[in-house]
Scaffold this motif. Sequence first.
Motif, short mmCIF file in Angstrom:
data_model
loop_
_atom_site.label_atom_id
_atom_site.label_comp_id
_atom_site.label_asym_id
_atom_site.label_seq_id
_atom_site.Cartn_x
_atom_site.Cartn_y
_atom_site.Cartn_z
N HIS A 206 89.37 -28.05 49.42
CA HIS A 206 90.47 -27.20 49.86
C HIS A 206 91.09 -27.78 51.14
O HIS A 206 90.37 -28.15 52.07
CB HIS A 206 89.97 -25.78 50.12
CG HIS A 206 91.06 -24.76 50.27
ND1 HIS A 206 91.87 -24.69 51.39
CD2 HIS A 206 91.48 -23.77 49.44
CE1 HIS A 206 92.73 -23.71 51.25
NE2 HIS A 206 92.51 -23.13 50.06
N PRO A 207 92.42 -27.86 51.20
CA PRO A 207 93.05 -28.49 52.38
C PRO A 207 92.83 -27.74 53.68
O PRO A 207 92.91 -28.35 54.76
CB PRO A 207 94.53 -28.55 52.00
CG PRO A 207 94.71 -27.52 50.94
CD PRO A 207 93.42 -27.47 50.19
N PHE A 208 92.53 -26.43 53.62
CA PHE A 208 92.40 -25.65 54.86
C PHE A 208 91.08 -24.91 54.95
O PHE A 208 90.92 -24.00 55.77
CB PHE A 208 93.57 -24.66 54.98
CG PHE A 208 94.90 -25.33 54.99
CD1 PHE A 208 95.30 -26.12 56.05
CD2 PHE A 208 95.76 -25.20 53.90
CE1 PHE A 208 96.53 -26.74 56.06
CE2 PHE A 208 96.99 -25.83 53.89
CZ PHE A 208 97.38 -26.61 54.97
N ALA A 209 90.12 -25.28 54.12
CA ALA A 209 88.80 -24.64 54.16
C ALA A 209 87.77 -25.61 53.60
O ALA A 209 88.08 -26.41 52.69
CB ALA A 209 88.80 -23.34 53.36
N ASP A 210 86.58 -25.55 54.14
CA ASP A 210 85.52 -26.47 53.69
C ASP A 210 84.83 -25.93 52.44
O ASP A 210 83.63 -25.62 52.44
CB ASP A 210 84.52 -26.70 54.82
CG ASP A 210 85.14 -27.49 55.97
OD1 ASP A 210 86.10 -28.24 55.71
OD2 ASP A 210 84.67 -27.34 57.11
N VAL A 211 85.59 -25.80 51.37
CA VAL A 211 85.08 -25.33 50.09
C VAL A 211 85.54 -26.29 49.00
O VAL A 211 86.53 -27.01 49.16
CB VAL A 211 85.54 -23.89 49.78
CG1 VAL A 211 84.89 -22.90 50.75
CG2 VAL A 211 87.07 -23.78 49.85
N LEU A 212 84.84 -26.28 47.88
CA LEU A 212 85.04 -27.26 46.81
C LEU A 212 85.47 -26.59 45.51
O LEU A 212 85.18 -25.42 45.26
CB LEU A 212 83.75 -28.04 46.55
CG LEU A 212 83.09 -28.75 47.73
CD1 LEU A 212 81.76 -29.33 47.30
CD2 LEU A 212 84.00 -29.85 48.25
N LEU A 213 86.12 -27.39 44.68
CA LEU A 213 86.49 -26.98 43.33
C LEU A 213 86.22 -28.17 42.41
O LEU A 213 86.72 -29.27 42.67
CB LEU A 213 87.97 -26.61 43.28
CG LEU A 213 88.50 -26.00 41.99
CD1 LEU A 213 87.99 -24.56 41.84
CD2 LEU A 213 90.02 -26.02 41.98
N PRO A 214 85.43 -28.00 41.35
CA PRO A 214 85.19 -29.14 40.45
C PRO A 214 86.47 -29.53 39.71
O PRO A 214 87.24 -28.68 39.28
CB PRO A 214 84.12 -28.63 39.48
CG PRO A 214 84.24 -27.14 39.53
CD PRO A 214 84.70 -26.80 40.91
N GLU A 215 86.68 -30.84 39.58
CA GLU A 215 87.83 -31.36 38.85
C GLU A 215 87.43 -31.66 37.41
O GLU A 215 86.30 -32.08 37.14
CB GLU A 215 88.34 -32.65 39.50
CG GLU A 215 89.03 -32.46 40.84
CD GLU A 215 90.51 -32.11 40.68
OE1 GLU A 215 90.90 -31.62 39.60
OE2 GLU A 215 91.27 -32.33 41.66
#
Length: 460
Positions: A206-215
Amino acid sequence: MTTPLEELLPATRRALLHRIAVAQSEGRAPSLVAAVARDGKLVWTGSRTSVDGHGPDENVQYRIGSITKTFTAVLVLRLRDEGLLDLGDPLEKHLPGTGAGEVTIAELLAHTGGLAAETPGEWWERSSASLRPTLADVLGEQPFRHPVGRRHHYSNPGYTLLGSLIEKVRGVSWEEALRGEILEPLGLNRTGPQPQMPHAGGWAVHPFADVLLPEPSEDLGLMAPAGQLWSTTRDLASFGTFLSTGDDRVLSAESVREMRTPAAPTLPGDREASYGLGMQIVHGEGRTLAGHTGSLPGFLAGLWLSEEDGLVAVTLANCTSGVPVATVAAELLGIVAEAEPRIPEPWRPLPEVDAAVLELAGPWYWGTQTVALRLASEGGVELGPAAGGGRRSRFRANGDGTWTGLDGYYAGEQLRAVRRPDGSVSHLDLGSFVFTREPYDKNAPVPGGVDAEGWRGVPQ
């Protein structure tokens, strides 16, 4: 079994580690791996990861995106070298009915064919290949964005056409040609179209948070020749060495040099970058780098080589954006080149010398400009200014008393020594230029002739 690495100095190793640590931290990459090879040997590997307890090594696979294009270009150059096609051939000659057949093979390799950058419809990197089952689906009804051959415009569909061309001419799938003609001969056992454990997963941060999303990890189908491959830093370091030196089992040194030679106009807005045949070329920091970058959702990749330094650097990360992998790979190469410059090979005399060639060594004059001809290995010669800057080229012996230029202004031009009836050398002929042993030698056929009164002072 992992092969022991050649040693770099501790300060160099720490500088390399520091650079990738900063890149992984500031770029917020789940993981980042890197490697440097020198003179064909892996000399350093490193990694940084957000997972405690372990880190990926040089054998963990990542998607390499458009570095795949360089592999595809090698396959095309092999077809050329075997005489199965010419780079000047229009695509239509070998792959008819595409609707883009006026584009030449060379223009497809150099991204100067004027084709669109992407496919029509959904974002092809994140959607099923079933949406693009044919070349017509890849190209769309209006495949061109610019006049053919007029400018560099990066085109993923263009490399899909090259993949289909390879299949048509070779009579096997792109994947089969890749494996049999490049991967197996070069021993790239951890490179292929599909991932094999251990491999990294692709993530968006995430550009503004240290969280992830699987691609998602889609099979690219017809688009595979443009970006399908998975590889490791070890394999890519070996591939980079091949791109620097050639390997006669795959492609000659002359042909990989051709790939590294600019074949397209300077990239818009960047006078320091250009494109060869399946390879990017950048100039800066006193050296020329060749290689390629790559990206797919969840992955970034960068590979650079410096022929002069004998170095290859690779950086791979498993995030969609954030890490300037191309810059990092270039800086890793620069760190080693500057901290531990290449040690030249010992000077050795030539094993044998042709007396007729030795006779040509020394100063020559093009008009009033002094140049020097020097003997090189394997019967080759070099011609360039005796001092200072100017046109300089290496020439390959043709075996018939002539030489062909390999680089610089005279690349592709023929050099020959013209002899008088008695066997003495009259002059050198190079692309209509006459080089004489004396400035404007009146006994040589200088174009326009030489004033009969010869050299003189200014009357007082």
